[in-house]
Design an enzyme around this catalytic site. Structure first.
Site, short mmCIF file in Angstrom:
data_model
loop_
_atom_site.label_atom_id
_atom_site.label_comp_id
_atom_site.label_asym_id
_atom_site.label_seq_id
_atom_site.Cartn_x
_atom_site.Cartn_y
_atom_site.Cartn_z
N GLY A 53 0.87 -1.17 0.00
CA GLY A 53 0.00 0.00 0.00
C GLY A 53 0.90 1.22 0.00
CD GLU A 54 2.48 5.78 -0.33
OE1 GLU A 54 2.28 5.35 -1.48
OE2 GLU A 54 3.60 6.13 0.07
CB SER A 55 5.54 2.50 3.46
OG SER A 55 6.19 3.48 2.72
CB CYS A 85 5.06 -3.93 -1.42
SG CYS A 85 5.53 -2.81 -2.72
NE ARG A 111 8.40 5.15 0.63
CZ ARG A 111 7.58 6.14 0.99
NH1 ARG A 111 8.02 7.12 1.76
NH2 ARG A 111 6.34 6.15 0.58
CB ILE A 139 2.93 -2.48 -7.67
CG1 ILE A 139 2.29 -3.64 -8.45
CG2 ILE A 139 2.14 -1.19 -7.88
CD1 ILE A 139 0.93 -4.07 -7.91
NE ARG A 140 3.47 3.84 -6.16
CZ ARG A 140 3.21 4.28 -4.94
NH1 ARG A 140 4.00 5.13 -4.37
NH2 ARG A 140 2.14 3.87 -4.31
CG HIS A 175 2.26 -6.57 -4.59
ND1 HIS A 175 1.49 -5.98 -3.62
CD2 HIS A 175 3.16 -5.64 -4.98
CE1 HIS A 175 1.89 -4.73 -3.43
NE2 HIS A 175 2.90 -4.51 -4.25
CD GLU A 177 -0.49 -8.77 -2.48
OE1 GLU A 177 0.52 -9.46 -2.27
OE2 GLU A 177 -0.42 -7.54 -2.71
N1 GLN Z 1 6.22 2.59 -2.96
C1 GLN Z 1 5.24 2.32 -1.94
C2 GLN Z 1 5.65 2.97 -0.62
O1 GLN Z 1 6.68 3.53 -0.51
C3 GLN Z 1 5.07 0.84 -1.74
C4 GLN Z 1 4.38 0.26 -2.94
C5 GLN Z 1 3.55 -0.94 -2.66
O2 GLN Z 1 3.33 -1.32 -1.51
N2 GLN Z 1 3.00 -1.49 -3.72
O3 GLN Z 1 4.89 2.90 0.31
#
Ligand code: GLN
Length: 193
Positions: A53-55, A85, A111, A139-140, A175, A177
């Site tokens: 998600g978004e850390s 992630c 990150r 993903i990112r 990921h 999942e």
């Molecule tokens: N880049 C995101 C972060 O810094 C992590 C990306 C992800 O969890 N898919 O939170």
């Protein structure tokens, strides 16, 4: 019956719940999987997944709800914890630009190491101990810059660490999942006594 919690503050929680349920069935375990967000429910789990998600957001919410101590307590009791992630970023010891890192693993994380959202990709990778390649979705994604001590690197992509294990803690840049392959979840479930 064992309880597996998926930390439900932000991120792809439901995907983790359903893929873990699939792995529980495959392993024929007596275990339930549920999304958890309260201190009481979190204290009660036998294993925990911290999703992607978004850390920064997840870290802030962990802080606001006072969950860091509960997560530390689970780790102290040697309960399996898996961070994917953003979850990996939060379990790390060191990283730039995240004061919410829980500092639970010997891991230095970068990150967005593979670029922005549009540079997301899928790659078949080798994972230590796995027979055949694993279809990893990035993903990112963050990367592991360095591990030390008892933290063991498990996989890399282009010379960058993407998976590590330290006792009952597992972290991944990708990921699990989001793919039908449940070997990562089964590895995690194998840590339950
Ligand atoms: N880049 C995101 C972060 O810094 C992590 C990306 C992800 O969890 N898919 O939170």
């Amino acid at each position: 019956m064992k309880k597996i919690g998926v930390l439900s503050l932000q991120g792809d929680v439901s995907e983790h719940v359903s893929s873990m349920e699939k792995a529980v069935k495959r392993r024929e375990l007596d275990a339930s999987v549920e999304a958890v967000s309260s201190k009481e429910k979190l204290k009660d789990v036998d294993a925990l997944v911290i999703p992607g998600g978004e850390s920064t957001t997840i870290g802030k919410l962990i802080h606001i709800y006072g969950l860091a101590e509960v997560i530390r307590g689970l780790v102290d009791e040697d309960k399996p914890v898996m961070g994917t992630c953003a979850g990996m970023i939060l379990l790390a010891s060191r990283m730039e630009d995240n004061r919410y890192a829980l500092d639970l693993m010997n891991l230095d994380v970068e990150r967005n190491a593979f670029g922005r959202q549009r540079e997301s990709f899928e790659k078949d990778i080798n994972i230590k101990g796995f027979r055949g390649k694993y279809p990893a979705v990035f993903i990112r994604a963050p990367a592991i810059r360095r591990t030390w001590g008892v933290c063991e690197p498990m996989a890399e992509v282009d010379g960058r660490g993407v998976m590590a294990k330290q006792g009952n803690l597992i972290v991944l840049s990708f990921h699990p999942e989001l793919v039908p392959d449940t070997r990562i979840q089964e590895l995690f479930l194998g840590l339950l006594d």
